[in-house]
Design a protein around this motif. Structure first.
Motif, PDB file in Angstrom:
ATOM      1  N   MET A 105       1.055  -1.220  -0.026  1.00 47.33           N
ATOM      2  CA  MET A 105       0.044   0.053  -0.066  1.00 47.33           C
ATOM      3  C   MET A 105       0.950   1.158  -0.007  1.00 47.33           C
ATOM      4  O   MET A 105       1.837   1.296   0.839  1.00 47.33           O
ATOM      5  CB  MET A 105      -0.896  -0.099   1.240  1.00 47.33           C
ATOM      6  N   ASN A 106       0.586   2.068  -0.845  1.00 45.27           N
ATOM      7  CA  ASN A 106       1.535   3.258  -0.860  1.00 45.27           C
ATOM      8  C   ASN A 106       1.049   4.575  -0.009  1.00 45.27           C
ATOM      9  O   ASN A 106       0.088   4.402   0.780  1.00 45.27           O
ATOM     10  CB  ASN A 106       1.652   4.148  -2.495  1.00 45.27           C
ATOM     11  N   HIS A 107       2.009   5.592  -0.043  1.00 52.20           N
ATOM     12  CA  HIS A 107       1.708   6.702   0.943  1.00 52.20           C
ATOM     13  C   HIS A 107       0.450   7.397   0.748  1.00 52.20           C
ATOM     14  O   HIS A 107      -0.622   7.527   1.917  1.00 52.20           O
ATOM     15  CB  HIS A 107       2.968   7.834   1.017  1.00 52.20           C
ATOM     16  N   TYR A 108      -0.227   7.569  -0.547  1.00 55.12           N
ATOM     17  CA  TYR A 108      -1.205   8.222  -0.600  1.00 55.12           C
ATOM     18  C   TYR A 108      -2.714   7.198  -0.084  1.00 55.12           C
ATOM     19  O   TYR A 108      -3.487   7.815   0.349  1.00 55.12           O
ATOM     20  CB  TYR A 108      -1.434   8.801  -1.873  1.00 55.12           C
ATOM     21  N   GLU A 109      -2.532   6.057  -0.406  1.00 54.44           N
ATOM     22  CA  GLU A 109      -3.506   5.116  -0.011  1.00 54.44           C
ATOM     23  C   GLU A 109      -3.604   5.103   1.490  1.00 54.44           C
ATOM     24  O   GLU A 109      -4.743   5.253   2.179  1.00 54.44           O
ATOM     25  CB  GLU A 109      -3.180   3.816  -0.360  1.00 54.44           C
ATOM     26  N   LYS A 110      -2.668   5.060   2.277  1.00 53.03           N
ATOM     27  CA  LYS A 110      -2.713   5.105   3.668  1.00 53.03           C
ATOM     28  C   LYS A 110      -3.042   6.453   4.062  1.00 53.03           C
ATOM     29  O   LYS A 110      -3.817   6.539   5.153  1.00 53.03           O
ATOM     30  CB  LYS A 110      -1.178   4.793   4.113  1.00 53.03           C
ATOM     31  N   GLN A 111      -2.637   7.601   3.337  1.00 54.18           N
ATOM     32  CA  GLN A 111      -3.078   9.022   3.919  1.00 54.18           C
ATOM     33  C   GLN A 111      -4.637   9.086   3.640  1.00 54.18           C
ATOM     34  O   GLN A 111      -5.390   9.462   4.665  1.00 54.18           O
ATOM     35  CB  GLN A 111      -2.437   9.882   3.235  1.00 54.18           C
ATOM     36  N   PHE A 112      -5.321   8.732   2.538  1.00 52.56           N
ATOM     37  CA  PHE A 112      -6.685   8.749   2.318  1.00 52.56           C
ATOM     38  C   PHE A 112      -7.433   7.801   3.447  1.00 52.56           C
ATOM     39  O   PHE A 112      -8.199   8.401   4.036  1.00 52.56           O
ATOM     40  CB  PHE A 112      -7.141   8.096   1.082  1.00 52.56           C
ATOM     41  N   LEU A 113      -6.817   6.820   3.773  1.00 52.31           N
ATOM     42  CA  LEU A 113      -7.590   5.913   4.736  1.00 52.31           C
ATOM     43  C   LEU A 113      -7.431   6.465   6.133  1.00 52.31           C
ATOM     44  O   LEU A 113      -8.525   6.601   7.058  1.00 52.31           O
ATOM     45  CB  LEU A 113      -7.117   4.431   4.460  1.00 52.31           C
ATOM     46  N   LYS A 114      -6.326   7.141   6.462  1.00 50.25           N
ATOM     47  CA  LYS A 114      -6.010   7.739   7.579  1.00 50.25           C
ATOM     48  C   LYS A 114      -7.066   8.638   7.878  1.00 50.25           C
ATOM     49  O   LYS A 114      -7.580   9.054   9.153  1.00 50.25           O
ATOM     50  CB  LYS A 114      -4.626   7.926   7.775  1.00 50.25           C
ATOM     51  N   LEU A 115      -6.867   9.833   6.900  1.00 52.73           N
ATOM     52  CA  LEU A 115      -7.721  10.989   6.935  1.00 52.73           C
ATOM     53  C   LEU A 115      -9.358  10.618   7.066  1.00 52.73           C
ATOM     54  O   LEU A 115      -9.959  11.300   7.944  1.00 52.73           O
ATOM     55  CB  LEU A 115      -7.493  11.881   5.667  1.00 52.73           C
ATOM     56  N   GLY A 116      -9.618   9.536   6.290  1.00 52.40           N
ATOM     57  CA  GLY A 116     -10.924   9.132   6.650  1.00 52.40           C
ATOM     58  C   GLY A 116     -11.290   8.710   7.871  1.00 52.40           C
ATOM     59  O   GLY A 116     -12.425   8.902   8.422  1.00 52.40           O
ATOM     60  N   LEU A 117     -10.487   8.006   8.586  1.00 57.00           N
ATOM     61  CA  LEU A 117     -10.823   7.475   9.713  1.00 57.00           C
ATOM     62  C   LEU A 117     -10.680   8.420  10.641  1.00 57.00           C
ATOM     63  O   LEU A 117     -11.646   8.399  11.970  1.00 57.00           O
ATOM     64  CB  LEU A 117      -9.644   6.082  10.125  1.00 57.00           C
ATOM     65  N   GLU A 118      -9.750   9.250  10.711  1.00 57.75           N
ATOM     66  CA  GLU A 118      -9.880  10.520  11.615  1.00 57.75           C
ATOM     67  C   GLU A 118     -11.209  11.246  11.540  1.00 57.75           C
ATOM     68  O   GLU A 118     -11.559  11.791  12.797  1.00 57.75           O
ATOM     69  CB  GLU A 118      -8.478  11.290  11.359  1.00 57.75           C
ATOM     70  N   ASN A 119     -11.496  11.529  10.466  1.00 50.21           N
ATOM     71  CA  ASN A 119     -12.684  12.173  10.452  1.00 50.21           C
ATOM     72  C   ASN A 119     -13.827  11.324  10.861  1.00 50.21           C
ATOM     73  O   ASN A 119     -14.704  11.978  11.668  1.00 50.21           O
ATOM     74  CB  ASN A 119     -12.926  12.296   9.050  1.00 50.21           C
ATOM     75  N   PHE A 120     -14.081   9.934  10.673  1.00 53.80           N
ATOM     76  CA  PHE A 120     -14.761   9.440  11.268  1.00 53.80           C
ATOM     77  C   PHE A 120     -14.771   9.399  12.650  1.00 53.80           C
ATOM     78  O   PHE A 120     -15.891   9.427  13.578  1.00 53.80           O
ATOM     79  CB  PHE A 120     -14.782   7.843  10.673  1.00 53.80           C
ATOM     80  N   TYR A 121     -13.746   9.083  13.392  1.00 51.00           N
ATOM     81  CA  TYR A 121     -13.631   9.349  14.792  1.00 51.00           C
ATOM     82  C   TYR A 121     -14.277  10.553  15.434  1.00 51.00           C
ATOM     83  O   TYR A 121     -14.935  10.804  16.513  1.00 51.00           O
ATOM     84  CB  TYR A 121     -12.269   9.059  15.541  1.00 51.00           C
ATOM     85  N   LYS A 122     -13.855  11.878  14.543  1.00 47.55           N
ATOM     86  CA  LYS A 122     -14.031  13.117  15.100  1.00 47.55           C
ATOM     87  C   LYS A 122     -15.739  13.430  15.075  1.00 47.55           C
ATOM     88  O   LYS A 122     -16.317  13.877  15.647  1.00 47.55           O
ATOM     89  CB  LYS A 122     -13.520  14.205  14.366  1.00 47.55           C
ATOM     90  N   SER A 123     -16.347  12.976  13.647  1.00 52.25           N
ATOM     91  CA  SER A 123     -17.680  13.468  13.290  1.00 52.25           C
ATOM     92  C   SER A 123     -18.568  12.276  13.396  1.00 52.25           C
ATOM     93  O   SER A 123     -19.932  12.618  13.262  1.00 52.25           O
ATOM     94  CB  SER A 123     -17.574  14.188  11.707  1.00 52.25           C
ATOM     95  N   GLY A 124     -18.040  11.054  13.293  1.00 48.80           N
ATOM     96  CA  GLY A 124     -19.130   9.901  13.305  1.00 48.80           C
ATOM     97  C   GLY A 124     -19.514   9.725  11.749  1.00 48.80           C
ATOM     98  O   GLY A 124     -20.293   8.791  11.274  1.00 48.80           O
ATOM     99  N   SER A 125     -18.851  10.340  10.775  1.00 56.38           N
ATOM    100  CA  SER A 125     -19.409  10.406   9.389  1.00 56.38           C
ATOM    101  C   SER A 125     -18.095  10.002   8.731  1.00 56.38           C
ATOM    102  O   SER A 125     -17.017  10.259   8.925  1.00 56.38           O
ATOM    103  CB  SER A 125     -19.578  11.952   8.739  1.00 56.38           C
ATOM    104  N   SER A 126     -18.428   8.815   7.568  1.00 54.63           N
ATOM    105  CA  SER A 126     -17.381   8.316   6.958  1.00 54.63           C
ATOM    106  C   SER A 126     -16.967   9.424   5.806  1.00 54.63           C
ATOM    107  O   SER A 126     -16.119   8.968   4.731  1.00 54.63           O
ATOM    108  CB  SER A 126     -17.470   6.870   6.400  1.00 54.63           C
ATOM    109  N   TYR A 127     -17.522  10.547   5.406  1.00 58.05           N
ATOM    110  CA  TYR A 127     -17.356  11.287   4.413  1.00 58.05           C
ATOM    111  C   TYR A 127     -16.054  12.365   4.851  1.00 58.05           C
ATOM    112  O   TYR A 127     -16.097  12.698   5.882  1.00 58.05           O
ATOM    113  CB  TYR A 127     -18.794  12.184   4.321  1.00 58.05           C
TER     114      TYR A 127
END
Length: 88
Positions: free
Chosen positions: A1-23
């Motif tokens: 898995m490359n850097h950008y794939e990990k970054q996309f997934l990480k940002l999405g998960l961080e947002n999910f934890y903060k807002s409860g939304s997977s957007y």
């Protein structure tokens, strides 16, 4: 898995934890990062980890307007699960 794939997934998960939304939205810093992000978004979509919400993910050409070009996406349950696995 490359850097950008990990970054996309990480940002999405961080947002999910903060807002409860997977957007999530990503603001590329430059044209090369925009190209890299859109390519990664396509790969994650093909893996069924991402639902695209912006037209630029599947466009053959993209206009770059500084501070206005966003890549909008939603992580699927599979994508959230993969993002959680990356934290382990």
């Amino acid at each position: 898995m490359n850097h950008y794939e990990k970054q996309f997934l990480k940002l999405g998960l961080e947002n999910f934890y903060k807002s409860g939304s997977s957007y999530s939205e990503v603001q590329p810093k430059n044209s090369q990062e925009l190209i890299d992000f859109t390519n990664v978004a396509k790969q994650l979509y093909e893996n069924e980890w991402l639902i695209p919400h912006s037209d630029n993910i599947f466009s053959n050409s993209v206009s770059i307007v500084p501070n206005e070009t966003l890549i909008c996406y939603e992580l699927t349950d599979k994508g959230l699960s993969e993002a959680k696995n990356l934290q382990s």
